[in-house]
Design an enzyme around this catalytic site. Structure first.
Site, short mmCIF file in Angstrom:
data_model
loop_
_atom_site.label_atom_id
_atom_site.label_comp_id
_atom_site.label_asym_id
_atom_site.label_seq_id
_atom_site.Cartn_x
_atom_site.Cartn_y
_atom_site.Cartn_z
N LYS A 132 0.83 -1.20 0.00
CA LYS A 132 0.00 0.00 0.00
C LYS A 132 0.86 1.25 0.00
O LYS A 132 0.67 2.16 -0.83
CB LYS A 132 -0.94 0.02 1.21
CG LYS A 132 -1.73 1.32 1.34
CD LYS A 132 -2.73 1.26 2.48
CE LYS A 132 -2.10 1.31 3.84
NZ LYS A 132 -1.58 2.67 4.17
N ASP B 258 -5.90 1.64 0.78
CA ASP B 258 -6.08 1.87 2.21
C ASP B 258 -7.53 1.56 2.57
O ASP B 258 -8.32 1.14 1.74
CB ASP B 258 -5.67 3.30 2.58
CG ASP B 258 -6.67 4.35 2.13
OD1 ASP B 258 -7.59 4.02 1.35
OD2 ASP B 258 -6.53 5.51 2.53
#
Length: 219
Positions: free
Chosen positions: A141, A159
């Protein structure tokens, strides 16, 4: 999905309202990648280290505290500066010092040169950040987040806000964070297909979904 068509209509309407701001933000990222020196590119990496397990706002506030000391500050110094700004001052300052040493030793902190060396191999570029023991605190991420923030295209920042949005649109079965590279890439591909289906640029869709959840178009 209930009211699928109306939900997509609302998303596309929101996109038209925010499109110019979103594109301007993406242009800002490209400018940082093109014109920022290696100190600035390292600063952007540290921002993503600070954002992991926290929030974009906490990451920004923490970066502001330590920015003048990023290239020379000791673990102790950075930890002291982060205390009260970040929830994990000891761990995050340690990640910064570890990563800084590795990058200085391995590529002279010439981040642009190193990242550009992957040419069109976008997967290897992200793996260099996400799977490298020399770089602490960066998974898929935040590796994606960092690359997007310095102008590289085609990476999804999965996220909690993006995952919840994708789940709401039934693009994915669960909003849980993908735990492996294989799962991350699968969700990213689903998002790419969704973007093509609703005719919104993939990189713009990421910022759109995030801003719709948070009310902000940050980095």
């Amino acid at each position: 999905m209930k009211n699928d068509e109306s939900m997509i209509d609302e998303l596309q309407k929101s996109y038209l309202e925010k499109k110019s701001d979103i594109q301007a933000r993406l242009d800002d990222f490209v400018e940082v990648g093109a014109l920022g020196d290696d100190g600035r590119l390292f600063e952007e990496l540290v921002y993503c280290i600070f954002t992991a397990g926290a929030s974009a706002r906490m990451g920004l506030n923490s970066l502001e505290r330590v920015s003048p000391h990023l290239l020379t500050g000791t673990h102790r110094r950075l930890m002291k500066l982060l205390t009260g700004a970040h929830r994990y001052p000891r761990a995050r300052s340690g990640y910064v010092v570890h990563t800084r040493k590795y990058l200085k030793d391995s590529c002279g902190l010439r981040l642009r040169e190193k990242l550009d060396s992957f040419a069109d191999d976008t997967e290897a570029r992200r793996d260099f950040l996400a799977r490298n023991p020399g770089i602490k605190g960066i998974g898929y991420k935040e590796a994606s987040h960092y690359l997007r923030n310095i102008g590289y295209k085609g990476y999804a920042i999965l996220d909690k806000h993006i995952l919840r949005s994708l789940h709401a649109y039934e693009v994915i079965d669960s909003p849980r964070p993908p735990a492996t590279k294989k799962k991350y890439l699968a969700v990213e591909e689903n998002m790419r297909e969704f973007a093509a289906r609703i005719k919104i640029d993939f990189d713009e869709l990421d910022l759109l979904l995030w801003s719709n959840k948070t009310g902000e178009i940050l980095k």
